[in-house]
Design an enzyme around this catalytic site. Structure first.
Site, PDB file in Angstrom:
ATOM      1  N   GLU A   1      55.701  22.880 -23.269  1.00 57.26           N
ATOM      2  CA  GLU A   1      56.767  22.944 -22.268  1.00 57.26           C
ATOM      3  C   GLU A   1      56.682  21.765 -21.310  1.00 57.26           C
ATOM      4  O   GLU A   1      57.695  21.118 -21.003  1.00 57.26           O
ATOM      5  CB  GLU A   1      56.671  24.256 -21.487  1.00 57.26           C
ATOM      6  CG  GLU A   1      57.727  24.393 -20.406  1.00 57.26           C
ATOM      7  CD  GLU A   1      57.616  25.693 -19.623  1.00 57.26           C
ATOM      8  OE1 GLU A   1      58.320  25.824 -18.601  1.00 57.26           O
ATOM      9  OE2 GLU A   1      56.830  26.575 -20.029  1.00 57.26           O
TER      10      GLU A   1
ATOM     11  N   HIS B   1      72.863   0.555  -6.318  1.00 53.98           N
ATOM     12  CA  HIS B   1      74.308   0.714  -6.477  1.00 53.98           C
ATOM     13  C   HIS B   1      75.037   0.707  -5.126  1.00 53.98           C
ATOM     14  O   HIS B   1      76.275   0.730  -5.102  1.00 53.98           O
ATOM     15  CB  HIS B   1      74.626   2.022  -7.205  1.00 53.98           C
ATOM     16  CG  HIS B   1      74.529   1.919  -8.696  1.00 53.98           C
ATOM     17  ND1 HIS B   1      73.325   1.925  -9.370  1.00 53.98           N
ATOM     18  CD2 HIS B   1      75.489   1.793  -9.642  1.00 53.98           C
ATOM     19  CE1 HIS B   1      73.559   1.825 -10.668  1.00 53.98           C
ATOM     20  NE2 HIS B   1      74.853   1.742 -10.864  1.00 53.98           N
TER      21      HIS B   1
END
Length: 383
Positions: free
Chosen positions: A246, A342
């Site tokens: 997991e 950005h």
């Protein structure tokens, strides 16, 4: 990522490359057009899930007689997880089913249980979830308060679970509960139509909005011996068997996401101009991207080595914990820095980097918080 950034990986064979092409084509055709609706609805639709299963993407580790492909090569799980990240569809359903649920229902079940549950899972008709976390117990499973009380040869499950992935539409829930009269945990399978079982609200999360997450309630839910996984009281040991896979799966997803975000930002940095120059040509930005790319190259080598170890059955719990916290910390650093590069556009919902930033944050929490992962690694050193 493209060759100039990472170069060719060596852990995959031709069969994995063929599988990757098929998965990519499927997700581009079936998932990406639906993804905005999933993000809005907070849940993926069952029709898509059945289609994904029909294309061999759900429960493929199950034996052929139960509808799977009988594949025990974890590298196919890796390919699927990486392509889901690349497609940007914002769901944990594939990793939950293939990396977490299927091992429980293969390794801990009787032949009769497999015949009852696996065909439905591999066909996409059944959705499964595992209910561990509670309002007062997250990474510390020993703090679980949900109880399993003996009632003749049956058990009565009572308690509350929260943050349960796929909890809204799960048909089967593997419940982790404390066995009364002992000091151990048990794993009990509860069908969604069981008397005393109730779903709470669909939780409103910061990110990963396409994935439904729920509160679940159990009020004296009756579970027969035919719906118990393994030996009641030995649940903690049973859970620990699958935790390395997991956690490695989370690391794989985090690494792939970091790679995608850097590639996306490199394109932006080459095209976006300021003061008459591409923003990537400014030394501060160029150095920042150089650091991110170098960290990603280091992470890719590390994670791929863990994948090889796991494929050979040699990955330890401490190594998986280290991979999980390293990769998810890296993912978050990359997400934050790429959003910054950005500028204002990075804060706009229509820019993909904004959603990736939101979705990345929880990775350092679920599957065991990164603080707990560090503690696991530290204890493995005899400290």
């Amino acid at each position: 990522m493209t060759a100039p950034v990472l170069g060719r990986r060596t852990i995959f064979g031709e069969e994995h490359d063929d599988f990757r092409r098929a998965v990519r084509t499927f997700l581009e055709r079936e998932a990406q057009p639906r993804a905005p609706q999933w993000e809005s609805d907070g849940i993926i639709d069952r029709e898509f899930w059945r289609t994904a299963a029909a294309n061999g993407l759900v429960g493929f580790a199950a034996p052929v007689e139960y509808g799977g492909l009988g594949s025990t090569d974890f590298r196919f799980n890796v390919v699927l997880d990486e392509e889901v990240v690349r497609a940007g569809i914002g769901t944990d359903a594939f990793s939950l089913t293939n990396n977490v649920m299927i091992p429980y229902l293969l390794d801990l079940t009787t032949d009769e249980q497999r015949q009852r549950w696996l065909p439905g899972l591999t066909s996409g008709e059944l959705v499964a979830a595992v209910a561990m976390s509670e309002p007062g117990a997250g990474s510390d499973l020993r703090g679980i308060r949900t109880t399993a009380r003996r009632d003749g040869d049956h058990y009565r499950i009572s308690g509350q679970k929260t943050f349960i992935t796929s909890g809204i539409q799960a048909d089967l829930v593997v419940v982790v509960a404390r066995v009364e009269g002992g000091d151990g945990l048990g794993l009990f399978v509860v069908p969604a139509d069981a008397a005393g079982f109730a779903r709470g609200r669909k939780l409103d999360k910061i990110g990963r909005r396409a994935q439904d997450t729920a509160e679940l309630f159990f009020d004296e839910v009756r579970v027969g011996p035919e719906d118990v996984l393994g030996e009641p009281g030995n649940g903690l040991a049973l859970l620990k068997r699958n935790l390395p896979q997991e956690r490695l799966g989370i690391a794989v997803i985090a690494q792939a996401d970091a790679e995608w975000m850097v590639e996306f930002t490199l394109t932006y940095a080459r095209e976006r101009t300021a003061f008459g120059r591409p923003i990537g040509s400014f030394q501060a930005n160029r150095f920042a991207l150089a650091d991110l790319v170098t960290d990603i190259r280091v992470g890719r080598t590390y994670i791929d080595r863990c994948i090889e170890l796991h494929a050979d059955g040699q990955l330890s719990g401490a190594e998986a914990a280290g991979a999980k916290y390293w990769a998810t910390d890296l993912e978050w650093r990359v997400a934050d820095r790429c959003l910054q590069l950005h500028g204002g556009y990075g804060y706009m919902e229509e820019y993909e980097i904004a959603r990736r930033w939101r979705d990345a944050r929880v990775q350092r929490i679920y599957g065991g918080s990164n603080e707990i992962m560090r503690d696991i690694v530290g204890r493995s050193l005899g400290l």
